[in-house]
Design an enzyme around this catalytic site. Sequence first.
Site, PDB file in Angstrom:
ATOM      1  CD  GLU A 200       0.531  -2.405   3.218  1.00 27.15           C
ATOM      2  OE1 GLU A 200       0.286  -1.763   4.265  1.00 27.15           O
ATOM      3  OE2 GLU A 200       0.144  -2.050   2.085  1.00 27.15           O
ATOM      4  CG  HIS A 235       1.619   7.768  -6.725  1.00 19.76           C
ATOM      5  ND1 HIS A 235       0.761   6.774  -6.289  1.00 19.76           N
ATOM      6  CD2 HIS A 235       2.723   7.144  -7.194  1.00 19.76           C
ATOM      7  CE1 HIS A 235       1.349   5.592  -6.465  1.00 19.76           C
ATOM      8  NE2 HIS A 235       2.528   5.788  -7.006  1.00 19.76           N
ATOM      9  NE  ARG A 293      -2.168  17.131   2.069  1.00 20.41           N
ATOM     10  CZ  ARG A 293      -1.792  15.867   1.842  1.00 20.41           C
ATOM     11  NH1 ARG A 293      -1.034  15.245   2.704  1.00 20.41           N
ATOM     12  NH2 ARG A 293      -2.161  15.217   0.745  1.00 20.41           N
TER      13      ARG A 293
HETATM   14  C1  MV4 Z   1      -1.171  -0.029  -1.994  1.00 21.53           C
HETATM   15  C2  MV4 Z   1      -1.819  -0.417  -3.198  1.00 21.53           C
HETATM   16  C3  MV4 Z   1      -2.200  -1.756  -3.336  1.00 21.53           C
HETATM   17  N1  MV4 Z   1      -1.949  -2.644  -2.349  1.00 21.53           N
HETATM   18  N2  MV4 Z   1      -0.937  -0.927  -1.035  1.00 21.53           N
HETATM   19  C4  MV4 Z   1      -0.216   4.471  -3.466  1.00 21.53           C
HETATM   20  C5  MV4 Z   1       0.468   5.575  -2.739  1.00 21.53           C
HETATM   21  C6  MV4 Z   1       0.204   5.321  -1.327  1.00 21.53           C
HETATM   22  N3  MV4 Z   1      -0.975   6.083  -0.950  1.00 21.53           N
HETATM   23  C7  MV4 Z   1      -0.048   3.840  -1.196  1.00 21.53           C
HETATM   24  N4  MV4 Z   1      -0.504   3.436  -2.516  1.00 21.53           N
HETATM   25  C8  MV4 Z   1      -0.963   2.182  -2.756  1.00 21.53           C
HETATM   26  N5  MV4 Z   1      -0.765   1.256  -1.798  1.00 21.53           N
HETATM   27  C9  MV4 Z   1      -1.328  -2.212  -1.212  1.00 21.53           C
HETATM   28  N6  MV4 Z   1      -1.081  -3.130  -0.234  1.00 21.53           N
HETATM   29  C10 MV4 Z   1      -2.051   0.558  -4.187  1.00 21.53           C
HETATM   30  C11 MV4 Z   1      -1.627   1.840  -3.947  1.00 21.53           C
HETATM   31  C12 MV4 Z   1      -1.889   2.819  -4.995  1.00 21.53           C
HETATM   32  C13 MV4 Z   1      -1.126   2.767  -6.155  1.00 21.53           C
HETATM   33  C14 MV4 Z   1      -0.075   1.863  -6.266  1.00 21.53           C
HETATM   34  C15 MV4 Z   1       0.645   1.843  -7.430  1.00 21.53           C
HETATM   35  C16 MV4 Z   1       0.353   2.725  -8.468  1.00 21.53           C
HETATM   36  C17 MV4 Z   1      -0.653   3.650  -8.344  1.00 21.53           C
HETATM   37  C18 MV4 Z   1      -1.403   3.695  -7.177  1.00 21.53           C
HETATM   38  C19 MV4 Z   1      -2.415   4.647  -7.005  1.00 21.53           C
HETATM   39  C20 MV4 Z   1      -3.129   4.681  -5.833  1.00 21.53           C
HETATM   40  C21 MV4 Z   1      -2.870   3.755  -4.815  1.00 21.53           C
END
Ligand code: MV4
Length: 498
Positions: A200, A235, A293
Amino acid sequence: MFKKVLIANRGEIAIRVIRACRELGIKTVSVFSDADRDSLHVFLADEAYNIGPAPSKESYLNIPNIIDVCKKAGVDAVHPGYGFLSENTNFARACKENGITFIGPTPENIESMGDKLSAKALMKKAGVPTVPGSDGSVDTVEDARTVVKKIGLPVIVKASAGGGGKGMRVVRKEEELESAFRACQSEGQNYFADKTVYIEKFVTDPKHIEIQVFGDTHGNAVHLFERECSVQRRHQKLIEEAPSPSLTEEIRMKMGEAAVRAAKQIKYVGAGTIEFIFDNSTKDFYFMEMNTRLQVEHPITELTTGVDLVKEQIFVALGKPLSFRQTDLKQKGHAIEVRICAEDPETYKPSPGLIRACRHPQGPFVRVDSYAYPGYEVPIYYDPMIAKVITWGETRQEAVDRMQRALAEFILSGIKSNILLHRSILRHPTFLEGNYTTQFLEKNFEVIEPEIFKEVDDHVFLIAAAITAYNDRKSKDVRQLNVASKWKNMGRKIQLRM
Ligand code: MV4
């Protein structure tokens, strides 16, 4: 109404479910591992059964043992809580096959949302905004390069069977793509026996905003507004709030409607959460995952809507229609939750051990969901979260002020905790302005600066130190007698007049 419910969980969420059952006149059955004999959920249930040794795999994740207890205790239903077996399709199916109601979504709901790629395709069909990226899975490095050429860097590679940050890699440079692609494939294969990955466009520095949804077995679905969970580290969420300080009424409505379309698309049953990433500059939001959940942070939704989500789960599991229509639901005031963890605030490492003094905050508009008590030995085997403090205010500032007051009251000694870290975050200008993102914590709180200890009210520490000293004097263990040194460790310069 169910006569008896087994809670297939432990800690504060097991106690939360026991409380809802008790209010409905339902008998409760707790299960516990060898390490949890003295855990609070064992005492608060009507019956309690050992389900095996301490390691989760041999106890709280042991489906045969839990089903056995269900039969032995003659329960009508099981509540899985969160974590453990709460999103395990096999467990939901095992309950069904044994004539035990699973208080949660259908096995099909769990399965369809567990595969992130199929979840995304279903969301697209429901008209839920999704992040631009590969059209389905990416099976070779060459395909990955083609996708990157099309959508441009940075991108994020994700394992389809992953989630919650597992099996993900952000790629900012062309030369990092191959190793990131292979790493996600092998993590997918090793942890989830599925090496499928997809790509993505990476939304840099997003907020994490999620919508609580609820569906019933009659085709109804509603949303109960948003929760902002951007204060997280690797996370792991630390602080959540509702409503989000960054949403306008218009965006809130759009996000809520998208979440309801998602729930209806899969005929969702029970409590669920649609997670979005929110770009605070463009105000765009995109589907990230659906959690099938009840979530840790559900209390802030309960406090701002007045809905008891656990009771509603029980009613829906009984086949009742939802107790409310969308027009009945309103957000009132502001709620904040902090997760109190038995961990070293400087290293974030778990800090299990014997709780000596423990006095929970109380008073106006403070809720504490906790399984901590004086003399309890926090085990090393499970999640280090031991309590949640939730406050409500007419305004966000009042909720923050109440949380600071509540945390100042919270006395917890014998183990390390992140109470002071929370007080420092809640005082940080970026948090107070409300425009913080998921990168906030890692950018601002990698190490604890000593000055955060400055403003904490002396008298609270003196009382705490005196209580601890008194308890220590009572206890056989003389090692702990020098309380002053312990509080000094906390960066406090206290001269105790003993
Ligand atoms: C993303 C994103 C940015 N762009 N996808 C984090 C875990 C899962 N819930 C998906 N996540 C993310 N997906 C796209 N296309 C940012 C996150 C994200 C995140 C990413 C890296 C480090 C920390 C994060 C915290 C929350 C969400």
